[in-house]
Design a protein around this motif. Structure first.
Motif, PDB file in Angstrom:
ATOM      1  N   ALA A 241      22.409 126.475  44.118  1.00 25.38           N
ATOM      2  CA  ALA A 241      23.083 127.512  44.900  1.00 25.38           C
ATOM      3  C   ALA A 241      22.096 128.594  45.315  1.00 25.38           C
ATOM      4  CB  ALA A 241      24.224 128.110  44.076  1.00 25.38           C
ATOM      5  N   ILE A 242      21.199 128.947  44.382  1.00 27.09           N
ATOM      6  CA  ILE A 242      20.204 129.981  44.701  1.00 27.09           C
ATOM      7  C   ILE A 242      19.249 129.478  45.781  1.00 27.09           C
ATOM      8  CG2 ILE A 242      18.296 131.367  43.777  1.00 27.09           C
ATOM      9  CD1 ILE A 242      19.737 131.314  41.053  1.00 27.09           C
ATOM     10  N   GLU A 243      18.834 128.210  45.660  1.00 30.97           N
ATOM     11  CA  GLU A 243      17.909 127.638  46.639  1.00 30.97           C
ATOM     12  C   GLU A 243      18.534 127.613  48.030  1.00 30.97           C
ATOM     13  OE1 GLU A 243      14.942 123.772  47.185  1.00 30.97           O
ATOM     14  OE2 GLU A 243      16.465 123.777  45.599  1.00 30.97           O
ATOM     15  N   ALA A 244      19.831 127.313  48.073  1.00 31.00           N
ATOM     16  CA  ALA A 244      20.517 127.277  49.370  1.00 31.00           C
ATOM     17  C   ALA A 244      20.496 128.666  50.014  1.00 31.00           C
ATOM     18  CB  ALA A 244      21.954 126.806  49.178  1.00 31.00           C
ATOM     19  N   ALA A 245      20.698 129.697  49.202  1.00 28.75           N
ATOM     20  CA  ALA A 245      20.682 131.068  49.728  1.00 28.75           C
ATOM     21  C   ALA A 245      19.287 131.445  50.204  1.00 28.75           C
ATOM     22  CB  ALA A 245      21.164 132.036  48.655  1.00 28.75           C
ATOM     23  N   VAL A 246      18.260 131.037  49.460  1.00 27.82           N
ATOM     24  CA  VAL A 246      16.874 131.318  49.844  1.00 27.82           C
ATOM     25  C   VAL A 246      16.551 130.634  51.172  1.00 27.82           C
ATOM     26  CG1 VAL A 246      14.447 130.968  49.238  1.00 27.82           C
ATOM     27  CG2 VAL A 246      16.076 131.698  47.478  1.00 27.82           C
ATOM     28  N   ASP A 247      16.925 129.340  51.270  1.00 31.66           N
ATOM     29  CA  ASP A 247      16.656 128.586  52.508  1.00 31.66           C
ATOM     30  C   ASP A 247      17.313 129.246  53.710  1.00 31.66           C
ATOM     31  OD1 ASP A 247      15.131 126.743  51.158  1.00 31.66           O
ATOM     32  OD2 ASP A 247      16.779 125.302  50.901  1.00 31.66           O
TER      33      ASP A 247
ATOM     34  N   ALA B 210       7.010 139.487  50.014  1.00 28.96           N
ATOM     35  CA  ALA B 210       8.004 138.517  49.528  1.00 28.96           C
ATOM     36  C   ALA B 210       9.200 139.215  48.893  1.00 28.96           C
ATOM     37  CB  ALA B 210       7.350 137.571  48.522  1.00 28.96           C
ATOM     38  N   GLY B 211       8.975 140.444  48.429  1.00 27.42           N
ATOM     39  CA  GLY B 211      10.071 141.200  47.806  1.00 27.42           C
ATOM     40  C   GLY B 211      11.237 141.424  48.737  1.00 27.42           C
ATOM     41  N   TRP B 212      10.954 141.442  50.056  1.00 26.65           N
ATOM     42  CA  TRP B 212      12.034 141.631  51.018  1.00 26.65           C
ATOM     43  C   TRP B 212      13.020 140.473  50.942  1.00 26.65           C
ATOM     44  CZ3 TRP B 212      13.838 138.932  55.282  1.00 26.65           C
ATOM     45  CH2 TRP B 212      14.722 139.614  56.121  1.00 26.65           C
ATOM     46  N   PHE B 213      12.489 139.252  50.817  1.00 24.82           N
ATOM     47  CA  PHE B 213      13.346 138.065  50.738  1.00 24.82           C
ATOM     48  C   PHE B 213      14.154 138.073  49.433  1.00 24.82           C
ATOM     49  CE2 PHE B 213      10.111 136.790  53.777  1.00 24.82           C
ATOM     50  CZ  PHE B 213      10.856 136.136  54.744  1.00 24.82           C
ATOM     51  N   VAL B 214      13.520 138.511  48.365  1.00 27.69           N
ATOM     52  CA  VAL B 214      14.232 138.580  47.078  1.00 27.69           C
ATOM     53  C   VAL B 214      15.421 139.527  47.202  1.00 27.69           C
ATOM     54  CG1 VAL B 214      14.078 139.255  44.647  1.00 27.69           C
ATOM     55  CG2 VAL B 214      12.154 138.062  45.729  1.00 27.69           C
ATOM     56  N   GLY B 215      15.181 140.674  47.840  1.00 28.47           N
ATOM     57  CA  GLY B 215      16.262 141.646  48.015  1.00 28.47           C
ATOM     58  C   GLY B 215      17.390 141.099  48.864  1.00 28.47           C
ATOM     59  N   GLN B 216      17.048 140.358  49.930  1.00 28.51           N
ATOM     60  CA  GLN B 216      18.070 139.793  50.803  1.00 28.51           C
ATOM     61  C   GLN B 216      18.908 138.736  50.085  1.00 28.51           C
ATOM     62  OE1 GLN B 216      18.808 140.793  54.078  1.00 28.51           O
ATOM     63  NE2 GLN B 216      17.485 142.464  53.359  1.00 28.51           N
ATOM     64  N   VAL B 217      18.248 137.922  49.260  1.00 30.20           N
ATOM     65  CA  VAL B 217      18.974 136.897  48.502  1.00 30.20           C
ATOM     66  C   VAL B 217      19.916 137.549  47.491  1.00 30.20           C
ATOM     67  CG1 VAL B 217      18.747 134.971  46.879  1.00 30.20           C
ATOM     68  CG2 VAL B 217      17.171 135.170  48.822  1.00 30.20           C
TER      69      VAL B 217
ATOM     70  N   THR C 201      24.020 137.245  47.459  1.00 32.44           N
ATOM     71  CA  THR C 201      24.754 136.678  46.316  1.00 32.44           C
ATOM     72  C   THR C 201      25.503 137.751  45.528  1.00 32.44           C
ATOM     73  OG1 THR C 201      22.785 136.881  44.899  1.00 32.44           O
ATOM     74  CG2 THR C 201      23.119 134.785  46.062  1.00 32.44           C
ATOM     75  N   GLY C 202      25.602 138.958  46.118  1.00 25.67           N
ATOM     76  CA  GLY C 202      26.325 140.029  45.432  1.00 25.67           C
ATOM     77  C   GLY C 202      25.635 140.482  44.157  1.00 25.67           C
ATOM     78  N   GLY C 203      24.317 140.301  44.096  1.00 29.67           N
ATOM     79  CA  GLY C 203      23.553 140.715  42.929  1.00 29.67           C
ATOM     80  C   GLY C 203      23.709 139.799  41.734  1.00 29.67           C
ATOM     81  N   LYS C 204      24.340 138.676  41.925  1.00 30.28           N
ATOM     82  CA  LYS C 204      24.627 137.778  40.802  1.00 30.28           C
ATOM     83  C   LYS C 204      23.551 136.720  40.564  1.00 30.28           C
ATOM     84  CE  LYS C 204      29.640 138.201  41.440  1.00 30.28           C
ATOM     85  NZ  LYS C 204      30.895 137.459  41.741  1.00 30.28           N
ATOM     86  N   ALA C 205      22.665 136.526  41.524  1.00 28.26           N
ATOM     87  CA  ALA C 205      21.636 135.502  41.356  1.00 28.26           C
ATOM     88  C   ALA C 205      20.650 135.923  40.271  1.00 28.26           C
ATOM     89  CB  ALA C 205      20.898 135.277  42.672  1.00 28.26           C
ATOM     90  N   ASN C 206      20.164 134.967  39.523  1.00 31.68           N
ATOM     91  CA  ASN C 206      19.171 135.237  38.496  1.00 31.68           C
ATOM     92  C   ASN C 206      17.888 135.702  39.169  1.00 31.68           C
ATOM     93  OD1 ASN C 206      16.904 134.760  36.691  1.00 31.68           O
ATOM     94  ND2 ASN C 206      18.381 133.732  35.347  1.00 31.68           N
ATOM     95  N   PRO C 207      17.466 136.959  38.954  1.00 33.54           N
ATOM     96  CA  PRO C 207      16.287 137.495  39.654  1.00 33.54           C
ATOM     97  C   PRO C 207      15.032 136.670  39.426  1.00 33.54           C
ATOM     98  CG  PRO C 207      17.516 139.253  38.586  1.00 33.54           C
ATOM     99  CD  PRO C 207      18.102 137.972  38.090  1.00 33.54           C
ATOM    100  N   LYS C 208      14.855 136.175  38.210  1.00 36.65           N
ATOM    101  CA  LYS C 208      13.663 135.383  37.900  1.00 36.65           C
ATOM    102  C   LYS C 208      13.644 134.109  38.742  1.00 36.65           C
ATOM    103  CE  LYS C 208      11.155 133.318  34.019  1.00 36.65           C
ATOM    104  NZ  LYS C 208      11.181 133.052  32.550  1.00 36.65           N
TER     105      LYS C 208
ATOM    106  N   VAL D   2      15.208 133.600  41.575  1.00 38.35           N
ATOM    107  CA  VAL D   2      15.041 133.970  42.989  1.00 38.35           C
ATOM    108  C   VAL D   2      13.564 134.199  43.302  1.00 38.35           C
ATOM    109  CG1 VAL D   2      15.546 135.714  44.742  1.00 38.35           C
ATOM    110  CG2 VAL D   2      17.350 134.969  43.164  1.00 38.35           C
ATOM    111  N   ASN D   3      12.874 134.945  42.462  1.00 39.31           N
ATOM    112  CA  ASN D   3      11.445 135.220  42.683  1.00 39.31           C
ATOM    113  C   ASN D   3      10.631 133.935  42.728  1.00 39.31           C
ATOM    114  OD1 ASN D   3      10.423 138.219  42.669  1.00 39.31           O
ATOM    115  ND2 ASN D   3      12.148 138.193  41.244  1.00 39.31           N
TER     116      ASN D   3
END
Length: 503
Positions: free
Chosen positions: A447-453, A473-480, A484-491, A493-494
């Motif tokens: 699910a996280i990968e789909a959001a990143v893509d 790259a931090g910009w993409f992390v913030g967008q993901v 995901t409503g802040g629910k994605a595992n930050p590690k 996502v990075n």
């Protein structure tokens, strides 16, 4: 003392018109003994009672009424002495101090001059940045408090409230080891902290349970070192006593203004008269109250109604064996056991309630994480709401549960702050709130990968910039995280963002 190395702070220096001057300060702290009854009677010590309700025949000095020593007050004085690493005198005695007290019906105060209950001790006063001043305590003696005269209820008469008359006080007398206004306030704060840990005084300065007489003098640089080497007071200047201070801020202001007053007089060719002065906070000045009396002016003599007080070493040893863990020892343990910084350990051990709360949260958890949540989130919010730790709407168990949810990757740090706010304002079990409100962290890499893509595909220009400058790259992390409503595992996502941007 702490098992740490401290440097001695530099004395406060004030530049006069002609010379530089250093401050020398000693303090006489009057601490009300935590006891339900007074020193020589069974009358209540409850604060805030109607005037003259807490008065026995002894307090009112009725004919034939004799004082009887309160053993618990003696025990509290011994406990205080042991907490300050002081010598306990197995034989002490009470004296009459003959001085006109309009609110002491007996016409004299019962105190201890010649044979106090506690001898020499010490207080380590930490000043931050690895600096501390060791202040020697000369003595602690027991005495009775006076009542209160009231002059603003009638234009023609004064009234008297005898509720405080006979309340037990410990007068804690320091050596002139304090070298500046900030050190004076820090000394009083440390002393109050120790007494609260011991349970011998509540330290409430607003109600008069703790107040200080501050002795101030000035000397030229180098003179204090001569005094300290010889204990010859002639190397120091003449001191003036600022009476009945009950505010840390005002104590600092009073010391500064009194020192400057003395410097001005000396540099103008005058001499300092030893006297008692009062601080006027509105005018920021001290004014003369009376000439400083010596012991013979009070006509002290042994109180004929009270026998010498003799205590046994075994009793003292038993009190010592049951002392609580004191602030310095607790701070050292927190630093060793939980890996805390000096600052964090100091904040958490500032009072017993805070220390106890933290220990309950940290039990079985990472100490630094627990400290961060207690200090930054909880203390910060309590301060904003002007609440004490004892009034915290979040229990140690609830805060511990929030930390557990982070550690298990059930929620992210950002979600944890939202969860803390819910628990703080609404209460409830954090784990149940996370389940009920769908706050669980997304750990499904698919699910996280789909959001990143999706974010990468929609922002080709930003991809090109990030490939040239990996810091973007931090910009993409913030967008993901936003998507995901802040629910994605930050590690996760990075890791995925870094992997995708490399192509």
């Amino acid at each position: 003392m702490l098992d740490l190395t401290y440097d001695t702070p530099t004395p406060k220096t004030i530049a006069g018109a002609k010379h530089d001057w250093e401050l020398v300060i000693g303090m006489e702290v009057h601490a009300q003994v935590s006891s339900n009854a007074k020193l020589f009677s069974a009358a209540s010590t409850t604060f805030g009672a109607e005037p003259n309700n807490n008065v026995s025949f002894v307090d009112a000095a009725m004919p034939g009424m004799l004082p009887t020593i309160n053993e618990y007050c003696v025990e509290q004085a011994v406990r205080t002495g042991l907490g300050l690493k002081a010598a306990i005198n197995l034989t002490s005695a009470f004296d009459r101090k003959n001085y006109f007290y309009p609110d002491l019906p007996q016409g004299y105060q019962i105190s201890q001059l010649y044979h106090p209950i506690v001898g020499e001790g010490e207080v380590l006063v930490e000043m931050g940045d690895g600096k501390a001043r060791l202040v020697r305590v000369e003595r602690i003696h027991l005495e009775q408090d006076a009542g209160k005269s009231i002059h603003d209820m009638d234009p023609n008469m004064s009234f008297v409230d005898l509720n405080r008359t006979g309340v037990a006080l410990m007068e804690i007398v320091s050596r002139p080891d304090i070298r500046g206004p900030e050190e004076a306030a820090a000394y009083l704060a440390k002393l109050r902290q120790i007494l609260r840990y011991l349970g011998t005084c509540n330290g409430d300065m607003q109600s008069g349970a703790m107040r200080a007489d501050v002795n101030v003098s000035v000397c030229r640089p180098g003179q204090y070192e001569k005094y300290h080497a010889t204990q010859d007071f002639s190397h120091l200047g003449t001191r003036c006593e600022i009476k009945n201070m009950n505010s840390m801020r005002f104590i600092q202001a009073a010391i500064d203004v009194e020192a400057r007053r003395q410097i001005g007089i000396i540099e103008a060719g005058g001499t300092i008269d030893q006297e008692t002065r009062l601080y006027d906070a509105d005018k920021n000045e001290t004014r003369s109250m009376r000439s400083k009396e010596e012991a013979h002016d009070y006509r002290y003599f042994p109180d004929p109604d009270l026998l010498p007080l003799v205590i046994e070493q075994a009793w003292v040893d038993d009190i010592g064996a049951n002392l609580p863990e004191l602030p310095d020892a607790k701070k050292t343990r927190f630093m060793a056991d939980f890996g805390l910084s000096d600052y964090d350990a100091s904040v958490l051990t500032a009072d017993l309630d805070s220390a106890g709360y933290f220990e309950a949260v940290a039990a079985g958890r990472d100490g630094k994480t627990a400290a961060n949540w207690v200090i930054n989130e909880l203390f910060g919010r309590l301060k904003k709401d002007e609440c004490d730790i004892t009034d915290s709407p979040v229990s140690p168990a609830q805060l511990g549960s929030v930390i557990d949810l982070i550690a298990s990757d059930a929620i992210s740090g950002k979600i944890a702050k939202d969860l803390f706010e819910i628990v703080y304002t609404e209460g409830g079990d954090p784990a149940q709130i996370v389940e009920a409100r769908g706050m669980k962290q997304v750990t499904d890499t698919g699910a996280i990968e789909a959001a990143v893509d999706e974010i990468i595909a929609a922002n080709p220009d930003q991809v090109a910039k990030a490939q040239e400058n990996p810091k973007l790259a931090g910009w993409f992390v913030g967008q993901v995280m936003k998507a995901t409503g802040g629910k994605a595992n930050p590690k996760a996502v990075n890791q995925l963002v870094a992997q995708k941007l490399k192509g």
